[in-house]
Write a protein that holds these residues in place. Structure first.
Motif, PDB file in Angstrom:
ATOM      1  N   UNK A 130       0.841  -1.206   0.000  1.00 37.75           N
ATOM      2  CA  UNK A 130       0.000   0.000   0.000  1.00 37.75           C
ATOM      3  C   UNK A 130       0.875   1.254   0.000  1.00 37.75           C
ATOM      4  N   UNK A 131       1.904   1.262   0.841  1.00 34.65           N
ATOM      5  CA  UNK A 131       2.812   2.414   0.890  1.00 34.65           C
ATOM      6  C   UNK A 131       3.489   2.648  -0.456  1.00 34.65           C
ATOM      7  N   UNK A 132       3.937   1.578  -1.101  1.00 37.99           N
ATOM      8  CA  UNK A 132       4.593   1.716  -2.402  1.00 37.99           C
ATOM      9  C   UNK A 132       3.627   2.133  -3.491  1.00 37.99           C
ATOM     10  N   UNK A 133       2.376   1.705  -3.396  1.00 39.02           N
ATOM     11  CA  UNK A 133       1.398   2.132  -4.397  1.00 39.02           C
ATOM     12  C   UNK A 133       1.085   3.612  -4.251  1.00 39.02           C
ATOM     13  N   UNK A 134       1.113   4.114  -3.030  1.00 38.09           N
ATOM     14  CA  UNK A 134       0.885   5.541  -2.815  1.00 38.09           C
ATOM     15  C   UNK A 134       2.048   6.371  -3.350  1.00 38.09           C
ATOM     16  N   UNK A 135       3.280   5.842  -3.176  1.00 42.58           N
ATOM     17  CA  UNK A 135       4.477   6.543  -3.651  1.00 42.58           C
ATOM     18  C   UNK A 135       5.579   5.517  -3.882  1.00 42.58           C
ATOM     19  N   UNK A 136       5.774   5.145  -5.131  1.00 45.96           N
ATOM     20  CA  UNK A 136       6.751   4.136  -5.487  1.00 45.96           C
ATOM     21  C   UNK A 136       8.195   4.555  -5.238  1.00 45.96           C
ATOM     22  N   UNK A 137       8.419   5.839  -4.951  1.00 49.16           N
ATOM     23  CA  UNK A 137       9.771   6.333  -4.686  1.00 49.16           C
ATOM     24  C   UNK A 137      10.073   6.391  -3.196  1.00 49.16           C
ATOM     25  N   UNK A 138       9.121   5.944  -2.393  1.00 50.73           N
ATOM     26  CA  UNK A 138       9.304   5.956  -0.943  1.00 50.73           C
ATOM     27  C   UNK A 138      10.523   5.121  -0.570  1.00 50.73           C
ATOM     28  N   UNK A 139      11.358   5.631   0.313  1.00 46.22           N
ATOM     29  CA  UNK A 139      12.588   4.922   0.693  1.00 46.22           C
ATOM     30  C   UNK A 139      12.302   3.864   1.758  1.00 46.22           C
ATOM     31  N   UNK A 140      13.219   2.911   1.837  1.00 43.98           N
ATOM     32  CA  UNK A 140      13.111   1.871   2.866  1.00 43.98           C
ATOM     33  C   UNK A 140      13.160   2.504   4.249  1.00 43.98           C
ATOM     34  N   UNK A 141      14.018   3.508   4.420  1.00 46.65           N
ATOM     35  CA  UNK A 141      14.149   4.141   5.732  1.00 46.65           C
ATOM     36  C   UNK A 141      12.887   4.921   6.109  1.00 46.65           C
ATOM     37  N   UNK A 142      12.157   5.414   5.130  1.00 42.26           N
ATOM     38  CA  UNK A 142      10.894   6.101   5.408  1.00 42.26           C
ATOM     39  C   UNK A 142       9.810   5.096   5.805  1.00 42.26           C
ATOM     40  N   UNK A 157      10.287   1.956   7.074  1.00 42.75           N
ATOM     41  CA  UNK A 157      10.633   1.095   8.216  1.00 42.75           C
ATOM     42  C   UNK A 157       9.879   1.456   9.498  1.00 42.75           C
ATOM     43  N   UNK A 158       9.881   2.727   9.942  1.00 45.12           N
ATOM     44  CA  UNK A 158       9.162   3.028  11.188  1.00 45.12           C
ATOM     45  C   UNK A 158       7.641   2.872  11.063  1.00 45.12           C
ATOM     46  N   UNK A 159       7.106   3.130   9.892  1.00 43.56           N
ATOM     47  CA  UNK A 159       5.663   2.969   9.669  1.00 43.56           C
ATOM     48  C   UNK A 159       5.283   1.499   9.826  1.00 43.56           C
ATOM     49  N   UNK A 160       6.139   0.622   9.304  1.00 37.52           N
ATOM     50  CA  UNK A 160       5.879  -0.817   9.349  1.00 37.52           C
ATOM     51  C   UNK A 160       6.355  -1.465  10.641  1.00 37.52           C
ATOM     52  N   UNK A 161       7.128  -0.738  11.437  1.00 42.28           N
ATOM     53  CA  UNK A 161       7.669  -1.314  12.662  1.00 42.28           C
ATOM     54  C   UNK A 161       8.749  -2.347  12.384  1.00 42.28           C
ATOM     55  N   UNK A 176     -15.969   8.280 -24.660  1.00 40.36           N
ATOM     56  CA  UNK A 176     -15.089   9.352 -24.189  1.00 40.36           C
ATOM     57  C   UNK A 176     -15.052   9.364 -22.664  1.00 40.36           C
ATOM     58  N   UNK A 177     -13.888   9.565 -22.101  1.00 42.11           N
ATOM     59  CA  UNK A 177     -13.724   9.660 -20.651  1.00 42.11           C
ATOM     60  C   UNK A 177     -13.948  11.117 -20.231  1.00 42.11           C
ATOM     61  N   UNK A 178     -14.893  11.317 -19.308  1.00 41.65           N
ATOM     62  CA  UNK A 178     -15.151  12.653 -18.785  1.00 41.65           C
ATOM     63  C   UNK A 178     -14.362  12.922 -17.509  1.00 41.65           C
ATOM     64  N   UNK A 179     -14.128  11.882 -16.752  1.00 39.06           N
ATOM     65  CA  UNK A 179     -13.374  11.971 -15.509  1.00 39.06           C
ATOM     66  C   UNK A 179     -13.007  10.575 -15.058  1.00 39.06           C
ATOM     67  N   UNK A 180     -12.059  10.472 -14.124  1.00 38.83           N
ATOM     68  CA  UNK A 180     -11.598   9.156 -13.697  1.00 38.83           C
ATOM     69  C   UNK A 180     -11.360   9.113 -12.198  1.00 38.83           C
ATOM     70  N   UNK A 181     -11.543   7.941 -11.643  1.00 38.74           N
ATOM     71  CA  UNK A 181     -11.154   7.615 -10.279  1.00 38.74           C
ATOM     72  C   UNK A 181     -10.574   6.228 -10.363  1.00 38.74           C
ATOM     73  N   UNK A 182      -9.377   6.019  -9.813  1.00 37.48           N
ATOM     74  CA  UNK A 182      -8.720   4.728  -9.878  1.00 37.48           C
ATOM     75  C   UNK A 182      -8.371   4.282  -8.477  1.00 37.48           C
ATOM     76  N   UNK A 183      -8.711   3.042  -8.154  1.00 35.85           N
ATOM     77  CA  UNK A 183      -8.345   2.474  -6.856  1.00 35.85           C
ATOM     78  C   UNK A 183      -6.874   2.118  -6.896  1.00 35.85           C
ATOM     79  N   UNK A 184      -6.135   2.627  -5.996  1.00 33.27           N
ATOM     80  CA  UNK A 184      -4.716   2.302  -5.866  1.00 33.27           C
ATOM     81  C   UNK A 184      -4.584   1.401  -4.641  1.00 33.27           C
ATOM     82  N   UNK A 185      -4.272   0.165  -4.881  1.00 32.94           N
ATOM     83  CA  UNK A 185      -4.097  -0.713  -3.722  1.00 32.94           C
ATOM     84  C   UNK A 185      -4.852  -1.975  -3.782  1.00 32.94           C
TER      85      UNK A 185
END
Length: 146
Positions: free
Chosen positions: A13-25, A27-31, A137-146
């Motif tokens: 879930x964390x990586x889907x929110x931001x694939x550039x998130x570092x391991x050190x960022x 680690x504390x969230x995941x314990x 035609x697409x008027x707008x979009x919502x995509x589930x991430x996760x």
């Protein structure tokens, strides 16, 4: 099927929110330790759960702000790999979904404007195997991430 635990799910879930998130960022969230997070990511990559990292783009800012889905019907003898081969060459095609039933494929395209969309549809129709199209035609979009 790959066995995953709650920590793996939260990591994904964390990586889907931001694939550039570092391991050190993360680690504390995941314990977990940084090394444990890296091992988990490596295992999920090796097992094919994580297939890559991507970036989200504002296509309108690149001049390709019109999105559409085109239902495409093919001649009955057309093979699935031929459907992909004929459409994947087109730079406007973002995704090709071959589907069961009628239609045969759902193709996602991004174009500059309506005239460009017409060119893309005309190109599809000229492949020689397409028997019909219907474009939404697409008027707008919502995509589930996760």
């Amino acid at each position: 099927m790959v066995e995953v635990d709650d920590a793996d799910r939260q990591l994904l879930k964390l990586l889907q929110e931001d694939g550039r998130r570092s391991y050190s960022e993360m680690a504390p969230i995941l314990g977990l330790s940084v090394a444990a997070v890296k091992r988990r990511v490596d295992r999920l990559r090796e097992n094919g759960v994580i297939t890559g990292f991507t970036v989200q783009i504002d296509h309108a800012k690149l001049g390709m702000g019109v999105e559409a889905f085109t239902e495409v019907r093919y001649v009955g003898t057309t093979k699935v790999n031929e459907i992909v081969a004929t459409t994947a060459k087109m730079p406007e095609v973002q995704a090709i979904h071959t589907i069961a039933g009628d239609p045969d494929a759902l193709i996602q395209v991004r174009v500059r404007d309506i005239a460009h969309l017409q060119e893309v549809i005309d190109t599809l129709r000229r492949t020689g195997t397409v028997t019909g199209t219907k474009t939404l035609m697409v008027l707008g979009s919502w995509v589930r991430r996760g």
